[in-house]
Design an enzyme around this catalytic site. Sequence first.
Site, short mmCIF file in Angstrom:
data_model
loop_
_atom_site.label_atom_id
_atom_site.label_comp_id
_atom_site.label_asym_id
_atom_site.label_seq_id
_atom_site.Cartn_x
_atom_site.Cartn_y
_atom_site.Cartn_z
N ASP A 61 13.46 23.10 33.30
CA ASP A 61 12.92 22.36 32.18
C ASP A 61 11.83 21.40 32.63
O ASP A 61 12.08 20.50 33.44
CB ASP A 61 14.08 21.59 31.54
CG ASP A 61 13.67 20.94 30.24
OD1 ASP A 61 13.06 21.65 29.42
OD2 ASP A 61 13.94 19.75 30.04
N THR A 94 7.23 21.65 27.04
CA THR A 94 6.76 20.63 27.97
C THR A 94 5.99 21.24 29.14
O THR A 94 4.97 20.71 29.56
CB THR A 94 7.93 19.79 28.51
OG1 THR A 94 8.92 20.65 29.05
CG2 THR A 94 8.54 18.96 27.41
N THR A 95 6.48 22.36 29.65
CA THR A 95 5.78 22.99 30.77
C THR A 95 4.41 23.48 30.32
O THR A 95 3.41 23.30 31.01
CB THR A 95 6.60 24.17 31.32
OG1 THR A 95 7.96 23.77 31.46
CG2 THR A 95 6.07 24.63 32.66
N ASP A 387 16.62 22.08 23.59
CA ASP A 387 15.29 22.58 23.23
C ASP A 387 15.39 23.50 22.02
O ASP A 387 14.61 23.40 21.07
CB ASP A 387 14.66 23.37 24.40
CG ASP A 387 14.18 22.45 25.51
OD1 ASP A 387 14.42 21.23 25.42
OD2 ASP A 387 13.58 22.95 26.48
P1 ADP Z 1 8.06 25.28 27.99
O1 ADP Z 1 8.60 24.11 28.74
O2 ADP Z 1 6.59 25.19 27.82
O3 ADP Z 1 8.80 25.54 26.72
P2 ADP Z 1 9.32 27.67 28.97
O4 ADP Z 1 9.73 27.89 30.38
O5 ADP Z 1 10.40 27.43 27.98
O6 ADP Z 1 8.27 26.51 28.97
O7 ADP Z 1 8.46 28.95 28.55
C1 ADP Z 1 7.90 29.07 27.28
C2 ADP Z 1 6.97 30.26 27.23
O8 ADP Z 1 7.68 31.47 27.50
C3 ADP Z 1 6.33 30.43 25.87
O9 ADP Z 1 4.97 30.72 26.03
C4 ADP Z 1 7.07 31.62 25.28
O10 ADP Z 1 6.31 32.34 24.34
C5 ADP Z 1 7.34 32.43 26.52
N1 ADP Z 1 8.47 33.37 26.34
C6 ADP Z 1 9.75 33.08 26.02
N2 ADP Z 1 10.49 34.21 25.93
C7 ADP Z 1 9.68 35.22 26.21
C8 ADP Z 1 9.84 36.65 26.30
N3 ADP Z 1 11.03 37.20 26.08
N4 ADP Z 1 8.77 37.38 26.64
C9 ADP Z 1 7.58 36.80 26.89
N5 ADP Z 1 7.36 35.48 26.83
C10 ADP Z 1 8.38 34.70 26.49
MG MG Z 2 10.78 26.10 26.46
#
Ligand code: ADP
Ligand code: MG
Length: 553
Positions: A61, A94-95, A387
């Site tokens: 996270d 956040t990332t 989240d």
């Molecule tokens: P953040 O802290 O930004 O929420 P995450 O590690 O939760 O970072 O990643 C979010 C990203 O991963 C988003 O761009 C989302 O669309 C992408 N994502 C989530 N699940 C999938 C999936 N099954 N296939 C492709 N991309 C995905």
């Molecule tokens: Mg996320």
Amino acid sequence: MQSQPMIILGEDSQRMKDKDAQSHNISAARAVAESVKSTLGPKGMDKMLVSSIGDVTVTNDGVTILTEMDIDNPTAEMIVEVAETQEDEAGDGTTTAVAIAGELLKNAEDLLEQDIHPTSIIRGFHLGSERAREEVGNVAVEVDPEDEEILKSVAETSMTGKGAELNRDVLVDLVVRAVQSVTVEADDGSYITDLEFLDIETQTGRSVSESELLEGAVVDKDPVHSDMPTDVEDAGVLLLDTAIEVEEAEADAQLNLDSPDQLQEFIEQEEQQLKDMVEDIADTGANVVFCQKGIDDMAQHYLAKEGILAVRRVKKSDIEFLSELLETRIVSDFDSISADDVASGRVTRDETDELFYVEGEDGHGATLLLRGSTDHVVDELERGINDALDVVSSTVADGRVLPGGGAIEVELADRVRDYADSVEGREQLAVEAFADSLELVPRVLAENAGLDSIDTLVDLRAAHEDGDEHAGLNVYSGDVVDTFEASVVEPAHAKQQAIASASEAANLVLKIDDIIAAGDLSTSGGDEEEGGAPGGGMGGGMGGMGGGMGGMM
Ligand code: ADP
Ligand code: MG
């Protein structure tokens, strides 16, 4: 009239100007962004953070990583604030926000090298950001806030990568039901979700699939006395944040007694005080007491005799949630206690004799009981669930979703590039750089999945140029897919927030052309970063980052 330059700074202070200041700041900010990039997306890796006292956190996270890291650099802290703002405003993304901020600064550095003035870059980024957020509104798809399938997709997209994969269906279902249980429809047809009425409790030692959503609250404690009732159907509940104890004498106070009678008298006095306290409680008609502090042994005995169920050392957050749930105040002194403080409800014990379930009269409020094998598992699960709860409730309120998996970023980049053609002067280059920066998301998603990021971006761009707005990356197969069909969707509000906070932070950093530090700026002065500084001390960018994270990266 030439004279000596006037010296206005103390001897130990350091100063850095113009290009040096900019590249110093950019390096520091980028180092922060770099440190979280590898966690982005479902295939992102986790980080292990070891605090200075040895506590271990394993997480994926973004905001958790950045806040637990012992960052000691003013510019780097500005980027950490991006994550914190994003967490407060949207609860997820956040990332993404931090990574985009880092990429904006990287591209800004190239523009600075081409002698483009920071003011033009700042203006271009601002225009790009405004346009991108506007286009989010055009790409967003309106959904029915009661459409469970879409809500589940939103939850799933937000949770993947957070240790929730194995029990995805169970958890996604729990999240959606939890949000629905604390959502009401307003008169004007809009939906209001109040997550204050949802409590998250964790319990280790059981499998994640045994997690459940319960009406009311859960208190993970035992009764203080074995003769007390454990199930109270017609409960009158009193919440205390003061101890049922006689105030302790000072640790070093001495009691001077002249005779055994005096000792007896003293003990009896204490007993009487405790008896009075219990009587005060009984007089209110309460038959259940949740106390945040301790309960004296003697008082426990009297309470049991009165048939009152009493629980001590209840967590502060639990008492507060109970107060919300039962719509009653928390009593902090016995003098003011009255029958009005007693809330009616129902208290029951779970079948394994570990927890109390507490329900209020109107059934408002719920508890999500997360279970998992160990603390690390449960903690990361809780972050992922938090989240997901935020994005699902924001979807319920806002009713708009976007294609995930990098689709929205590629689409926005395309649209912002078109817009750049209409921008005059050097700002145009900055608007284009802004568009490029958005595409960092699909590139990193691909990279983290072990795919070729350039090939992926080429394929995605081609699909979007053909008009396929929802074309995103399936990180598992490496294919370009329709993300709505693949259930990879995100709430619109969070993305707008991520774009806004990333560009504001980048611009804040770019605006600085002068760093004046009282004393030595650096703590370690490591010089691996580019942008070596006069005096050496400030060149290290993230010099102070080493401190509290022994086991990381
Ligand atoms: P953040 O802290 O930004 O929420 P995450 O590690 O939760 O970072 O990643 C979010 C990203 O991963 C988003 O761009 C989302 O669309 C992408 N994502 C989530 N699940 C999938 C999936 N099954 N296939 C492709 N991309 C995905
Ligand atoms: Mg996320």
